[in-house]
Write a protein that holds these residues in place. Sequence first.
Motif, mmCIF file in Angstrom:
data_model
loop_
_atom_site.group_PDB
_atom_site.id
_atom_site.type_symbol
_atom_site.label_atom_id
_atom_site.label_comp_id
_atom_site.label_asym_id
_atom_site.label_seq_id
_atom_site.Cartn_x
_atom_site.Cartn_y
_atom_site.Cartn_z
ATOM 1 N N ASP A 26 0.857 -1.191 0.000
ATOM 2 C CA ASP A 26 0.000 0.000 0.000
ATOM 3 C C ASP A 26 0.890 1.237 0.000
ATOM 4 O OD1 ASP A 26 -2.279 1.549 0.046
ATOM 5 O OD2 ASP A 26 -3.146 0.578 1.810
ATOM 6 N N TYR A 27 0.262 2.399 -0.162
ATOM 7 C CA TYR A 27 0.983 3.672 -0.119
ATOM 8 C C TYR A 27 0.924 4.262 1.294
ATOM 9 C CZ TYR A 27 1.521 3.858 -5.183
ATOM 10 O OH TYR A 27 1.902 3.594 -6.473
ATOM 11 N N PHE A 28 2.085 4.709 1.780
ATOM 12 C CA PHE A 28 2.183 5.391 3.065
ATOM 13 C C PHE A 28 3.102 6.593 2.894
ATOM 14 C CE2 PHE A 28 1.122 1.031 4.060
ATOM 15 C CZ PHE A 28 0.154 1.157 5.058
ATOM 16 N N SER A 29 2.642 7.744 3.337
ATOM 17 C CA SER A 29 3.435 8.974 3.223
ATOM 18 C C SER A 29 3.916 9.192 1.790
ATOM 19 C CB SER A 29 4.632 8.948 4.186
ATOM 20 O OG SER A 29 4.205 8.807 5.513
ATOM 21 N N GLY A 30 3.090 8.818 0.842
ATOM 22 C CA GLY A 30 3.395 9.063 -0.564
ATOM 23 C C GLY A 30 4.296 8.065 -1.232
ATOM 24 N N VAL A 31 4.758 7.041 -0.492
ATOM 25 C CA VAL A 31 5.638 6.046 -1.108
ATOM 26 C C VAL A 31 4.974 4.673 -1.078
ATOM 27 C CG1 VAL A 31 7.759 7.287 -0.575
ATOM 28 C CG2 VAL A 31 6.894 5.604 1.042
ATOM 29 N N TYR A 32 5.336 3.873 -2.080
ATOM 30 C CA TYR A 32 4.757 2.535 -2.194
ATOM 31 C C TYR A 32 5.522 1.585 -1.283
ATOM 32 C CZ TYR A 32 2.748 -1.619 -4.405
ATOM 33 O OH TYR A 32 2.077 -2.793 -4.663
ATOM 34 N N VAL A 33 4.799 0.985 -0.361
ATOM 35 C CA VAL A 33 5.404 0.097 0.625
ATOM 36 C C VAL A 33 5.002 -1.342 0.306
ATOM 37 C CG1 VAL A 33 5.521 -0.517 3.067
ATOM 38 C CG2 VAL A 33 5.399 1.893 2.387
ATOM 39 N N ALA A 34 5.996 -2.182 0.086
ATOM 40 C CA ALA A 34 5.789 -3.615 -0.150
ATOM 41 C C ALA A 34 6.529 -4.359 0.963
ATOM 42 C CB ALA A 34 6.310 -4.018 -1.528
ATOM 43 N N PRO A 35 5.921 -4.474 2.143
ATOM 44 C CA PRO A 35 6.652 -4.935 3.331
ATOM 45 C C PRO A 35 7.337 -6.286 3.172
ATOM 46 C CG PRO A 35 4.472 -4.103 3.914
ATOM 47 C CD PRO A 35 4.510 -4.201 2.434
ATOM 48 N N ASP A 36 6.606 -7.280 2.690
ATOM 49 C CA ASP A 36 7.178 -8.619 2.618
ATOM 50 C C ASP A 36 8.268 -8.710 1.547
ATOM 51 O OD1 ASP A 36 5.367 -9.166 4.556
ATOM 52 O OD2 ASP A 36 4.154 -10.563 3.399
ATOM 53 N N ILE A 37 8.043 -8.058 0.422
ATOM 54 C CA ILE A 37 9.053 -8.064 -0.648
ATOM 55 C C ILE A 37 10.346 -7.434 -0.157
ATOM 56 C CG2 ILE A 37 9.669 -7.059 -2.879
ATOM 57 C CD1 ILE A 37 6.731 -7.386 -3.703
ATOM 58 N N ASP A 38 10.242 -6.289 0.481
ATOM 59 C CA ASP A 38 11.457 -5.611 0.938
ATOM 60 C C ASP A 38 12.173 -6.415 2.011
ATOM 61 O OD1 ASP A 38 10.880 -3.650 -0.848
ATOM 62 O OD2 ASP A 38 10.332 -2.118 0.625
ATOM 63 N N THR A 39 11.413 -7.053 2.904
ATOM 64 C CA THR A 39 12.040 -7.877 3.932
ATOM 65 C C THR A 39 12.812 -9.030 3.302
ATOM 66 O OG1 THR A 39 10.447 -7.326 5.667
ATOM 67 C CG2 THR A 39 11.603 -9.411 5.899
ATOM 68 N N VAL A 40 12.245 -9.668 2.298
ATOM 69 C CA VAL A 40 12.939 -10.765 1.610
ATOM 70 C C VAL A 40 14.192 -10.248 0.905
ATOM 71 C CG1 VAL A 40 12.784 -12.380 -0.334
ATOM 72 C CG2 VAL A 40 10.941 -12.263 1.356
ATOM 73 N N ILE A 41 14.078 -9.123 0.206
ATOM 74 C CA ILE A 41 15.241 -8.567 -0.502
ATOM 75 C C ILE A 41 16.335 -8.181 0.487
ATOM 76 C CG2 ILE A 41 16.080 -6.643 -1.902
ATOM 77 C CD1 ILE A 41 13.384 -6.623 -3.332
ATOM 78 N N TYR A 42 15.973 -7.491 1.551
ATOM 79 C CA TYR A 42 16.971 -7.090 2.552
ATOM 80 C C TYR A 42 17.629 -8.309 3.197
ATOM 81 C CZ TYR A 42 14.983 -2.333 2.403
ATOM 82 O OH TYR A 42 14.545 -1.083 2.013
ATOM 83 N N THR A 43 16.846 -9.354 3.430
ATOM 84 C CA THR A 43 17.405 -10.576 4.011
ATOM 85 C C THR A 43 18.438 -11.194 3.083
ATOM 86 O OG1 THR A 43 15.368 -11.042 5.251
ATOM 87 C CG2 THR A 43 16.856 -12.889 4.867
ATOM 88 N N LEU A 44 18.091 -11.333 1.824
ATOM 89 C CA LEU A 44 19.005 -11.946 0.850
ATOM 90 C C LEU A 44 20.215 -11.062 0.562
ATOM 91 C CD1 LEU A 44 16.335 -13.410 -1.589
ATOM 92 C CD2 LEU A 44 17.765 -14.697 0.013
#
Length: 301
Positions: free
Chosen positions: A37-55
């Motif tokens: 969803d969008y928060f503070s004008g930016v698109y937030v993809a929580p699970d995707i970013d967590t996976v990318i940051y983990t890898l």
Amino acid sequence: MITVLSGGTGTPKLLQGIVRVVDPSEVTVIVNTVENDYFSGVYVAPDIDTVIYTLAGMINEETWYGVRDDTFITHERLHELGCPELLRIGDLDRAFKIQKTLLLRDMPLHRVVEHQCRALGVKSRVIPMSNQESDIRIITDEGEMGFHEFLVERRSEPEVLDVQFSRVKPAPGVLEAIESAERVIVGPSNPVTSIGPILRTEGVRDALRDAEVSAVSPFLGSRPFSGPAGKFMEAKGYETSSLGLAEMYSDFLDMLVIDEADSNLKMEIEKLIKEVTITKTIMENTGDKIMLARILLGEIL
């Protein structure tokens, strides 16, 4: 190739073990997008970013969200200006989300994710379950709520009556990743709101029925590893336990790994799943993650 179905908690820990026993370039991760969803004008993809940051080796392992050692200058300044954010977004994390927002103007989400994985040197393939928006609604005794409203603003306190999310088309590569995999692993993420949306994506469940699939339970007795998974399971009519999970996954799952604390459920689960393995499933260190990954991968290694 190994394909993993992932949400943003539980499964990323397991991924750390998988990429230590399998060449990371041979791992594909299909990630839940229902919370985007969008928060503070930016698109937030929580699970995707967590996976990318983990890898990428930069995940904040204290929260399993955001970047390790991030600062929160922008978040704090917004609060001072009378514009508080529902989500606490760090500065480095925000830059990544701003880039995602800008890239989405010119390309679909799966291409954006490819671009960002390359930028962070991630060797594994990460695919969002869909490029379409998949709205999730939590039906509670206090009315209908969005996911983040329920989880963050209301701290998962209301009673959950139902969980509803739309059925979407898979992103390019999702079905192929399942169909071509030597083994599909369903990670220990929330079965209803993290794995459930992936399973509901068009064609995914059918593809899984023709694949070799193993999973690890995110339950110890009647207690989930984290979050309100128990409330969601009960709202969907399942027992909050490894047995309830087996019932949810029984039409496609070949092997289920459960914790030693749930050994009493083995015989009941074996009526639904042909292979049940008992081990320690709490991942407290790297050794635990590697051990669990090896069990789930079985004869492939």
